[in-house]
Design an enzyme around this catalytic site. Structure first.
Site, mmCIF file in Angstrom:
data_model
loop_
_atom_site.group_PDB
_atom_site.id
_atom_site.type_symbol
_atom_site.label_atom_id
_atom_site.label_comp_id
_atom_site.label_asym_id
_atom_site.label_seq_id
_atom_site.Cartn_x
_atom_site.Cartn_y
_atom_site.Cartn_z
ATOM 1 N N GLY A 1 -39.410 46.572 20.495
ATOM 2 C CA GLY A 1 -40.237 46.190 19.307
ATOM 3 C C GLY A 1 -39.363 45.147 18.492
ATOM 4 O O GLY A 1 -38.415 45.106 18.654
ATOM 5 N N GLN A 2 -40.040 44.749 17.514
ATOM 6 C CA GLN A 2 -39.555 43.564 16.597
ATOM 7 C C GLN A 2 -39.961 43.967 15.160
ATOM 8 O O GLN A 2 -41.267 43.792 15.070
ATOM 9 C CB GLN A 2 -39.854 42.321 17.007
ATOM 10 C CG GLN A 2 -39.172 41.109 16.303
ATOM 11 C CD GLN A 2 -37.537 40.882 16.423
ATOM 12 O OE1 GLN A 2 -37.401 41.145 17.583
ATOM 13 N NE2 GLN A 2 -37.035 40.537 15.323
ATOM 14 N N GLY A 3 -39.119 43.702 14.051
ATOM 15 C CA GLY A 3 -39.835 43.884 12.787
ATOM 16 C C GLY A 3 -38.961 42.920 11.941
ATOM 17 O O GLY A 3 -38.233 42.088 12.208
ATOM 18 N N GLY A 4 -39.263 43.129 10.629
ATOM 19 C CA GLY A 4 -38.537 42.307 9.699
ATOM 20 C C GLY A 4 -36.969 42.361 9.582
ATOM 21 O O GLY A 4 -36.218 41.282 9.279
ATOM 22 N N GLY B 191 -35.129 43.376 12.275
ATOM 23 C CA GLY B 191 -34.630 42.707 13.634
ATOM 24 C C GLY B 191 -35.245 43.476 14.710
ATOM 25 O O GLY B 191 -36.367 44.276 14.419
ATOM 26 N N PRO B 192 -34.572 43.319 15.866
ATOM 27 C CA PRO B 192 -35.315 43.878 16.995
ATOM 28 C C PRO B 192 -34.751 45.325 17.279
ATOM 29 O O PRO B 192 -33.821 45.843 16.472
ATOM 30 C CB PRO B 192 -34.522 43.177 18.355
ATOM 31 C CG PRO B 192 -33.356 42.738 17.592
ATOM 32 C CD PRO B 192 -33.592 42.393 16.317
ATOM 33 N N VAL B 193 -35.963 46.133 17.981
ATOM 34 C CA VAL B 193 -35.335 47.656 18.146
ATOM 35 C C VAL B 193 -35.474 47.768 19.447
ATOM 36 O O VAL B 193 -36.011 47.259 20.351
ATOM 37 C CB VAL B 193 -36.785 48.182 17.560
ATOM 38 C CG1 VAL B 193 -36.425 49.878 17.523
ATOM 39 C CG2 VAL B 193 -36.919 48.015 16.092
ATOM 40 N N LYS C 294 -32.298 50.166 15.592
ATOM 41 C CA LYS C 294 -32.615 48.799 15.118
ATOM 42 C C LYS C 294 -31.437 47.951 14.495
ATOM 43 O O LYS C 294 -30.596 48.502 13.809
ATOM 44 C CB LYS C 294 -33.497 49.284 13.793
ATOM 45 C CG LYS C 294 -34.080 48.243 12.811
ATOM 46 C CD LYS C 294 -35.357 48.853 12.098
ATOM 47 C CE LYS C 294 -34.743 49.210 11.074
ATOM 48 N NZ LYS C 294 -35.676 49.739 9.993
ATOM 49 N N ASP D 144 -43.513 49.402 1.563
ATOM 50 C CA ASP D 144 -43.991 48.694 2.915
ATOM 51 C C ASP D 144 -44.545 49.704 3.822
ATOM 52 O O ASP D 144 -44.298 49.561 5.202
ATOM 53 C CB ASP D 144 -42.762 48.100 3.608
ATOM 54 C CG ASP D 144 -43.132 46.965 4.551
ATOM 55 O OD1 ASP D 144 -44.199 46.658 4.244
ATOM 56 O OD2 ASP D 144 -42.264 46.714 5.253
#
Length: 790
Positions: A486-489, A491-493, A507, A604
C-alpha cells in the site's frame, strides 16, 4: 435426567471405549481411560490423555431439544466437541443410552425403539482424530457444521479429505466448492505455511491400502480444537486459562486467494499483486473484457497451441514457489524421479504440468495434471510446478530471458565501472557523517534528526519495542517492491515477517511525504497508549538517522476501501458484515473520544484508514494527524488543515476549527459509503450533480432511502437496519457541528430501536458547495497536510 443401562458391571468402560473409537482417537496413545463408577446427574466422566470430558444429554443455546454429547468438564462449560443424535433430537427427558451385549450403541426415547445408532459426523476436530476415508469399509470421516448455534443438526458446510486423484482437503458450502488445502508434500500441506519452529502441534498425513486420512497431534500441554462453525469458518481455537476462554489461534481462510479458483483455469493468484490475478506464462485472458473488469472466473487460454504428436516436442516452464493446482484430476507415482516425471508428462498429450510429490531432500515422486490447472497461487513455499508449453512459445520466453540477462550483465559492468570511483568518496563521506550523527541509546529512548540537524529525543516508551533498521530491512526483504502492500500520505507500506515468524505491516516515511517527524512522534506516543479491539495495534518503531518507520500488526484483509470500492471484491462484503464493520468503527471512535486515557480526535477517518483482520473486524489506523483534547465541547482552531477531502466537515475545511464532531462527520460519510459502495467525492448520478451526501439527502426527503443501497446487498440486507443506518449517517453529516450527535449517542442509536431525530441538510451536499475549496491544492484521496483555511 437420562439412563445408561449397564448389562454388566464393566459396561460403562465399554461405552467410553466405543465413543473414543467413534471419535477416531488412537486409544493406544492414551494415558488413562476410565469412567466414574457412579453415574450422577445424567453424566458420565471420561479422561482422554489427561483431559477430562463429560458424556451426557444437553440442550444447545436456546433450544429445548435434548442431544447426547461429549464436552469438556473442567473448562469452558458448554464447549461441546461431539454430538450423537444430530438429526434426531429428543423432545422430552425420556432419553436412554443403551449398549447391548451385541455391542450396539443406541439411543431410545419413550416409545421410539431407536432414535440414533453409532454412525455420525461432527463439527469439531480434536488431536488424534482422523479426517479421511476407510478404504476397507468405505466409511468417511469429515467435519460438518451445525445448522445454527442452537441446532446441531447437519448444516450447509462440510470439510472433507477428498480421495479423488491425489488426496487433498476441500471446503464445501452445499454443492459449491469454496476452497481447499493443497495436498501433502512431505513437509506440510501445499498452500499452508510450514511452521518449522511450531512447538504446539504437528500435522500428519497417512495413506496406505487400508485408509487415507489427515490428523494432528499436540506437542505441548495446551488445549486446542478445530471447529467448523455454523457459518462456514474453519477455526483453530486454543484455550487460554488466564482469561478462561477460547481464542482464535488461526483461520483456515486467510485472504482472497484462498477462494477456490478465483483466477480461473491457468490463472495464478498473488496476494501481493493488485489486482491479484495474472495469467501463467504463455497464456492470456480468455475474455479480456471480463478480465479487465476484475471478473477472472473464465481464466486464461494458451497463446499458442500445443504440438503434441507432431514431432516438434513441447517443453516446460517452471513456476517457482506455488500452492499447486487442484489435484482431483491427476495421476501420481510415489517412486519416480523428477526427470522420469517430466518424460512421462511429455509422453501424454493430455498432461498439462507436473511436480514432485515429496519436496524433501531435493524432491521425489511424480504428480501429473491431466486437465486445466485450477486454483494455483503464489506462495512462500519450496514447491515448484512445471507447466507444459508449445516449443515455439517456450523459445520466445527463453530468448526474452536470455536477452534480459545479457542486458543485465552489461548494465552491471557499466554500473560497477561508473561507481568504482564514487565508492571511495561515499565511504569517506559516510565516515564523517557517522561521527556527527547521534545514535540510539537505551531501551526506551530514540533519537532522530529534524530539519536543523539537531537531535530530538522521545519520551520513555517501555511498552513499545524499538527495532533496528537491520531487523526491519531483513523482515521486508530490504523493502522489496514485491512486499509493498500500500501507499499512504506518510509513505509506502510493506508486508514483513519478523525472525520469530510474526507477520507485520511496516510503514516507512517517504522522502516526498509532507508528513514528517512531528506526525511520526504523534502516532508513536498516541497509539502506544491506546488499546482497543477496534484500533490497530502498534508493535514498535524504528528511528535511525532520517529513517522513520512504524511497525504494526499485519491485517490479512487489508483496508476497507480495497474491498468497498472494487466491483468484484465488494461482492465479498454482504450486509451483515458491513453492519458489523459500521458497529466496530463506531465503538472504536467512541473509545477515542470518551473511554481512552488520552481522549483523541483522529482527524483523518476514511475507508483507507480502516483495516480489516482475518475475521473482517474493523480496526482504525493512522494516528499521525490525531490530536488530544479535554472535554467533549472543546473546539480547537488551526491554520494547518489536515485530512482528506470528502471526509472533512465545512467548519474545519474553511475555518480550521475541529472538535470531536469532526470525527462524527467523517463517520457519517463512511457509513454512507459502506451502504452505497461508492466514494463520496467520486459519486455520480445522471439526474443531478449532488455528491453522495446530497444524493442520500434527496432520497431521504422523498422517502426512498433504500434506493441508496448497493445492488449487491439486496439479497442479504435487513431493510430496517439499512434505513436506520442511513438516518444515523445523515444526522452525523449535518452542516453545523452542534446539530451532530456524539459517538456515544451514535452507538446507542445503532443498537437501539427507538425513534430517531429528524436530520437537517448535510454539509457539502452539492458540487457547487465545494466551490469555496477549489483554490485549495490536491483534492484526491491522499491525505492533505498543508491546506490553509481562508
Amino acid at each position: 435426567m437420562f439412563w445408561i443401562i449397564m448389562e454388566d458391571q464393566y459396561m460403562h468402560t465399554y461405552i467410553i471405549l466405543f465413543l473414543l473409537i467413534l471419535l477416531s482417537l488412537d486409544c493406544t496413545a492414551l494415558d488413562t481411560i476410565y469412567a466414574n463408577q457412579d453415574i450422577k446427574d445424567g453424566k458420565a466422566t471420561l479422561v482422554s490423555d489427561g483431559e477430562t470430558f463429560e458424556l451426557g444429554f444437553f440442550s444447545p443455546g436456546k433450544s429445548n431439544n435434548r442431544y447426547l454429547g461429549i464436552w469438556y468438564k473442567k473448562i469452558s462449560h458448554g464447549t461441546v466437541v461431539w454430538v450423537a443424535n444430530r438429526e434426531q433430537p429428543i423432545t422430552d427427558t425420556s432419553g436412554m443410552l443403551k449398549l447391548s451385549r451385541h455391542g450396539n450403541l443406541v439411543i431410545r426415547s419413550g416409545g421410539n425403539p431407536m432414535v440414533w445408532s453409532s454412525n455420525s459426523t461432527g463439527d469439531t476436530f480434536l488431536p488424534g482424530m482422523k479426517i479421511g476415508k476407510d478404504l476397507v469399509t468405505g466409511l468417511q470421516w469429515c467435519l460438518t457444521s451445525w445448522k445454527s448455534p442452537d441446532d446441531p443438526s447437519v448444516g450447509e458446510y462440510r470439510n472433507i479429505h477428498d480421495t479423488n486423484g491425489y488426496p487433498q482437503n476441500l471446503w464445501w458450502h452445499g454443492e459449491i466448492l469454496q476452497g481447499r488445502l493443497g495436498p501433502w508434500n512431505g513437509l506440510g500441506f501445499s498452500g499452508s505455511p510450514v511452521e518449522k519452529e511450531n512447538q504446539i502441534y504437528s500435522p500428519e498425513f497417512i495413506m496406505n491400502e487400508k485408509e487415507i486420512y489427515t490428523a494432528y497431534q499436540l506437542k505441548s500441554r495446551v488445549l486446542q480444537r478445530v471447529v467448523l462453525t455454523w457459518d462456514g469458518k474453519t477455526l483453530i481455537l486454543q484455550w487460554i486459562e488466564r482469561i478462561k476462554d477460547w481464542i482464535v489461534y488461526a483461520n483456515a481462510v486467510v485472504d482472497i486467494c484462498d477462494r477456490f479458483s478465483l483466477c480461473g483455469p491457468f490463472g495464478i493468484c498473488s496476494i501481493n499483486k493488485h489486482p491479484p490475478c495474472i495469467c501463467m506464462k504463455g497464456f492470456e485472458p480468455r475474455n479480456r473484457e471480463e478480465w479487465e473488469a476484475s471478473d477472472w472466473a473464465s481464466g486464461c487460454i494458451r497463446k499458442k497451441p500445443l504440438q503434441c504428436g507432431n514431432g516438434s516436442g513441447d517443453g516446460f516452464w517452471k513456476i517457482a514457489r506455488v500452492k499447486v493446482p487442484d489435484t482431483r484430476r491427476v495421476w501420481y507415482n510415489v517412486s519416480m524421479t523428477l526427470k522420469e516425471c517430466e518424460m512421462t508428462c511429455k509422453g501424454s498429450c493430455s498432461c498439462t504440468g507436473y511436480t514432485s510429490l515429496d519436496i524433501r531432500n531435493g524432491g521425489s515422486g511424480c504428480l501429473l495434471w491431466l486437465d486445466e490447472l485450477l486454483d494455483t497461487r503464489e506462495y512462500e513455499a519450496d514447491q515448484d510446478i512445471y507447466i507444459r508449453m508449445a516449443a515455439s512459445e517456450l523459445e520466445g520466453l527463453v530468448d526474452s530471458l536470455s536477452n534480459f540477462n545479457k542486458k543485465k550483465r552489461t548494465l552491471i559492468v557499466v554500473l560497477l565501472t561508473s561507481t568504482a570511483m564514487l565508492l571511495l568518496f561515499a565511504v569517506a563521506y559516510a565516515c564523517r557523517k557517522i561521527r556527527k550523527t547521534p545514535h540510539m541509546k537505551g531501551q526506551g529512548n530514540w533519537y532522530a534528526l529534524d530539519a536543523k540537524n539537531t537531535s530530538l529525543q522521545m519520551e520513555q516508551l517501555d511498552d513499545l519495542q524499538c527495532y533496528s533498521l537491520h531487523e526491519v530491512a531483513r523482515a521486508t526483504g530490504n523493502f522489496s517492491i514485491s512486499n509493498k502492500i500500500g501507499q499512504g500520505g506518510f509513505g509506502p507500506v510493506y508486508k514483513g515477517v519478523l525472525k520469530d515468524g510474526r507477520e507485520i505491516a511496516v510503514k516507512r516515511l517517504s522522502e516526498t511525504s509532507q508528513q514528517g517527524l512531528d506526525e511520526f512522534k504523534n502516532e508513536v506516543i498516541c497509539i502506544a497508549k491506546l488499546q482497543h479491539r477496534n484500533l490497530v495495534k502498534l508493535l514498535g518503531y524504528c528511528a535511525h538517522q532520517n529513517e522513520l518507520i512504524l511497525i504494526y500488526e499485519y491485517m490479512t484483509n487489508k483496508s476497507l476501501d480495497w474491498f468497498l470500492f472494487d466491483e468484484t471484491r465488494s461482492l465479498m462484503l454482504n450486509w451483515p458484515q458491513r453492519f458489523k464493520i459500521i458497529h466496530g468503527i463506531a465503538r472504536g471512535i467512541l473509545y477515542l473520544h470518551q473511554d481512552s486515557r488520552l481522549q483523541v480526535i483522529h482527524r483523518d477517518l476514511k475507508a483507507a484508514n480502516i483495516l480489516l483482520d482475518g475475521d473482517m473486524n474493523p480496526k482504525i489506523s493512522d494516528f499521525g494527524l490525531a490530536r488530544n483534547f479535554v472535554g467533549h465541547d472543546t473546539i480547537t482552531k488551526t491554520k494547518k488543515v489536515v485530512g482528506t477531502h470528502g471526509y472533512i466537515p465545512p467548519e474545519y475545511a474553511v475555518h480550521g476549527r475541529f472538535s470531536i464532531k469532526s470525527d462524527v462527520f467523517s463517520f457519517g460519510v463512511l457509513v454512507l459509503e459502506i451502504i452505497c459502495g461508492k466514494r463520496n467525492r467520486e459519486f455520480f448520478h445522471a439526474d443531478h450533480s449532488d455528491n453522495l451526501l446530497g444524493h442520500a439527502w434527496r432520497l431521504y426527503k422523498d422517502g426512498r432511502s433504500i434506493g441508496l443501497l448497493s445492488a449487491s446487498l439486496q439479497a442479504s440486507c435487513v431493510v430496517s437496519e439499512v434505513l436506520r443506518s442511513i438516518h444515523i449517517a445523515l444526522l452525523c453529516v449535518q452542516h453545523h457541528p452542534e446539530d451532530r450527535p456524539t459517538m456515544w449517542s451514535v452507538v446507542l442509536m445503532l443498537v437501539g430501536e427507538g425513534p430517531l431525530p429528524k436530520p437537517k441538510p448535510p454539509a457539502f451536499f452539492t458540487e457547487e458547495s465545494y466551490n469555496e475549496l477549489e483554490s485549495l491544492p490536491s483534492v484526491d484521496e491522499c491525505t492533505i497536510t498543508v491546506l490553509y483555511a481562508r
